[in-house]
Design an enzyme around this catalytic site. Structure first.
Site, PDB file in Angstrom:
ATOM      1  N   LYS A 101       0.434  -5.998  12.779  1.00 15.89           N
ATOM      2  CA  LYS A 101       1.388  -5.678  11.720  1.00 15.89           C
ATOM      3  C   LYS A 101       2.515  -6.700  11.730  1.00 15.89           C
ATOM      4  O   LYS A 101       2.739  -7.341  12.754  1.00 15.89           O
ATOM      5  CB  LYS A 101       1.950  -4.259  11.923  1.00 15.89           C
ATOM      6  CG  LYS A 101       0.968  -3.179  11.427  1.00 15.89           C
ATOM      7  CD  LYS A 101       1.455  -1.758  11.696  1.00 15.89           C
ATOM      8  CE  LYS A 101       2.760  -1.490  10.998  1.00 15.89           C
ATOM      9  NZ  LYS A 101       2.711  -1.780   9.543  1.00 15.89           N
ATOM     10  N   THR A 112       0.834  -1.211   0.000  1.00 16.26           N
ATOM     11  CA  THR A 112       0.000   0.000   0.000  1.00 16.26           C
ATOM     12  C   THR A 112       0.866   1.258   0.000  1.00 16.26           C
ATOM     13  O   THR A 112       0.542   2.264  -0.631  1.00 16.26           O
ATOM     14  CB  THR A 112      -0.966   0.002   1.197  1.00 16.26           C
ATOM     15  OG1 THR A 112      -1.725  -1.221   1.202  1.00 16.26           O
ATOM     16  CG2 THR A 112      -1.927   1.171   1.152  1.00 16.26           C
ATOM     17  N   GLY A 172       4.596  -8.539   6.583  1.00 18.97           N
ATOM     18  CA  GLY A 172       5.783  -8.443   5.733  1.00 18.97           C
ATOM     19  C   GLY A 172       7.075  -8.609   6.522  1.00 18.97           C
ATOM     20  O   GLY A 172       8.161  -8.336   6.015  1.00 18.97           O
ATOM     21  N   ASP A 175       2.052   3.959   7.259  1.00 21.70           N
ATOM     22  CA  ASP A 175       2.359   2.546   7.071  1.00 21.70           C
ATOM     23  C   ASP A 175       1.080   1.759   6.833  1.00 21.70           C
ATOM     24  O   ASP A 175      -0.038   2.243   7.095  1.00 21.70           O
ATOM     25  CB  ASP A 175       3.071   2.021   8.333  1.00 21.70           C
ATOM     26  CG  ASP A 175       3.841   0.732   8.078  1.00 21.70           C
ATOM     27  OD1 ASP A 175       4.592   0.304   8.988  1.00 21.70           O
ATOM     28  OD2 ASP A 175       3.681   0.142   6.990  1.00 21.70           O
ATOM     29  N   GLU A 234       9.265  -0.834  11.722  1.00 22.44           N
ATOM     30  CA  GLU A 234       7.976  -0.132  11.577  1.00 22.44           C
ATOM     31  C   GLU A 234       7.556   0.453  12.910  1.00 22.44           C
ATOM     32  O   GLU A 234       7.115   1.594  13.011  1.00 22.44           O
ATOM     33  CB  GLU A 234       6.901  -1.087  11.069  1.00 22.44           C
ATOM     34  CG  GLU A 234       7.066  -1.487   9.618  1.00 22.44           C
ATOM     35  CD  GLU A 234       6.065  -2.552   9.184  1.00 22.44           C
ATOM     36  OE1 GLU A 234       5.520  -3.280  10.051  1.00 22.44           O
ATOM     37  OE2 GLU A 234       5.816  -2.654   7.970  1.00 22.44           O
TER      38      GLU A 234
HETATM   39  O1  DER Z   1       4.002  -6.019   7.543  1.00 19.57           O
HETATM   40  C1  DER Z   1       3.336  -4.975   7.679  1.00 19.57           C
HETATM   41  O2  DER Z   1       2.867  -4.592   8.770  1.00 19.57           O
HETATM   42  C2  DER Z   1       3.068  -4.187   6.444  1.00 19.57           C
HETATM   43  O3  DER Z   1       2.654  -2.913   6.765  1.00 19.57           O
HETATM   44  C3  DER Z   1       2.101  -4.963   5.563  1.00 19.57           C
HETATM   45  O4  DER Z   1       1.539  -6.057   6.241  1.00 19.57           O
HETATM   46  C4  DER Z   1       0.967  -4.144   4.991  1.00 19.57           C
HETATM   47  O5  DER Z   1       0.345  -4.956   4.048  1.00 19.57           O
HETATM   48  P1  DER Z   1      -0.160  -4.410   2.639  1.00 19.57           P
HETATM   49  O6  DER Z   1       0.725  -5.042   1.616  1.00 19.57           O
HETATM   50  O7  DER Z   1      -1.576  -4.871   2.575  1.00 19.57           O
HETATM   51  O8  DER Z   1      -0.034  -2.904   2.635  1.00 19.57           O
END
Ligand code: DER
Length: 235
Positions: free
Chosen positions: A99, A33, A102, A86, A108
């Protein structure tokens, strides 16, 4: 697709409302995003962006900033930011977030905490009343490799029977974070997710935990793009 349009709408609206001309120190999150966030910041023009510094929340975020031709900064030099934007894996009615989908939640959370204003941008799939409604993978926990086996035992004992080491898809063995650590995904019952701060505190105290992918009382607002082209803003 509807989801990409929803992500773009959330990102553009959040940037328009929270990345103001006087803001010079900006934290950039991770995921799919935030590229729309950078796109909208670039559209504010070179004149404005030449005096700004952008701090990344990991390797992917750094490459996004570098490839956009924006100035990279380090949290060592700028430990206090104007705004961090974020994504999230899920957001509840009180703006608590899961969160770490990723595996970037350590940096973060550092940049989320460092910012005067922390803003979440996401598509409609992340907008829940209670955590664990749509995100079933569990709470992402960054852990030091030395302690992961004992942590699995402790998390199972804590009630997360399905807690497991996150294995890589394009690499033999576990996912390794930008900080050289492992990730354990720890699912909990919906009743436990009613009090995410309690889970956060219990997990954070376990020996070997580096950071927990529960962001409680941190976000000032969350922007969700909807399938019908409308926007939902949680405050
Ligand atoms: O890992 C995280 O927290 C990232 O912000 C991610 O999970 C956000 O996911 P997205 O690809 O839907 O933006």
């Amino acid at each position: 697709t509807g989801i990409d349009a929803a992500k773009q709408l959330a990102a553009w609206t959040a940037v328009d409302e929270h990345v103001l001309p006087e803001h010079k120190l900006i934290g950039i999150g991770s995921g799919s995003t935030v590229p729309f966030v950078v796109e909208r910041i670039l559209a504010q023009g070179k004149e404005l962006n030449k005096d700004r510094v952008f701090l990344p929340t990991g390797f992917q975020s750094k490459e996004l900033i570098v490839n956009a031709g924006l100035t990279l900064g380090d949290v060592d030099q700028y430990p206090n930011l104007d705004v961090t934007i974020d994504g999230a894996d899920e957001v509840d009615r009180r703006l608590n977030c899961i969160k770490g989908g990723g595996a970037c939640q350590l940096r973060e959370k550092v940049l989320a905490e460092a910012a005067e204003t922390f803003i979440i941008v996401a598509d409609f799939r992340k907008n829940s009343e209670t955590l664990g409604t749509t995100w079933k993978q569990g709470v992402p926990i960054e852990v030091t490799p030395f302690a992961y086996a004992r942590l699995l035992q402790n998390l199972h004992r804590m009630g997360s029977k399905a807690a497991a080491l996150r294995m890589a898809k394009a690499k033999a063995g576990p996912v390794v974070t930008d900080n050289g650590n492992f990730v354990i995904d720890a699912p909990f019952s919906s009743s436990r997710y009613e009090e995410p701060e309690q889970i956060l505190r219990e997990i954070k105290m376990l020996t070997g935990v580096v950071e927990v992918g529960l962001f409680c009382n941190m976000a000032k607002a969350a922007y969700f793009g909807n399938e019908d082209g409308s926007i939902t803003i949680k405050l």
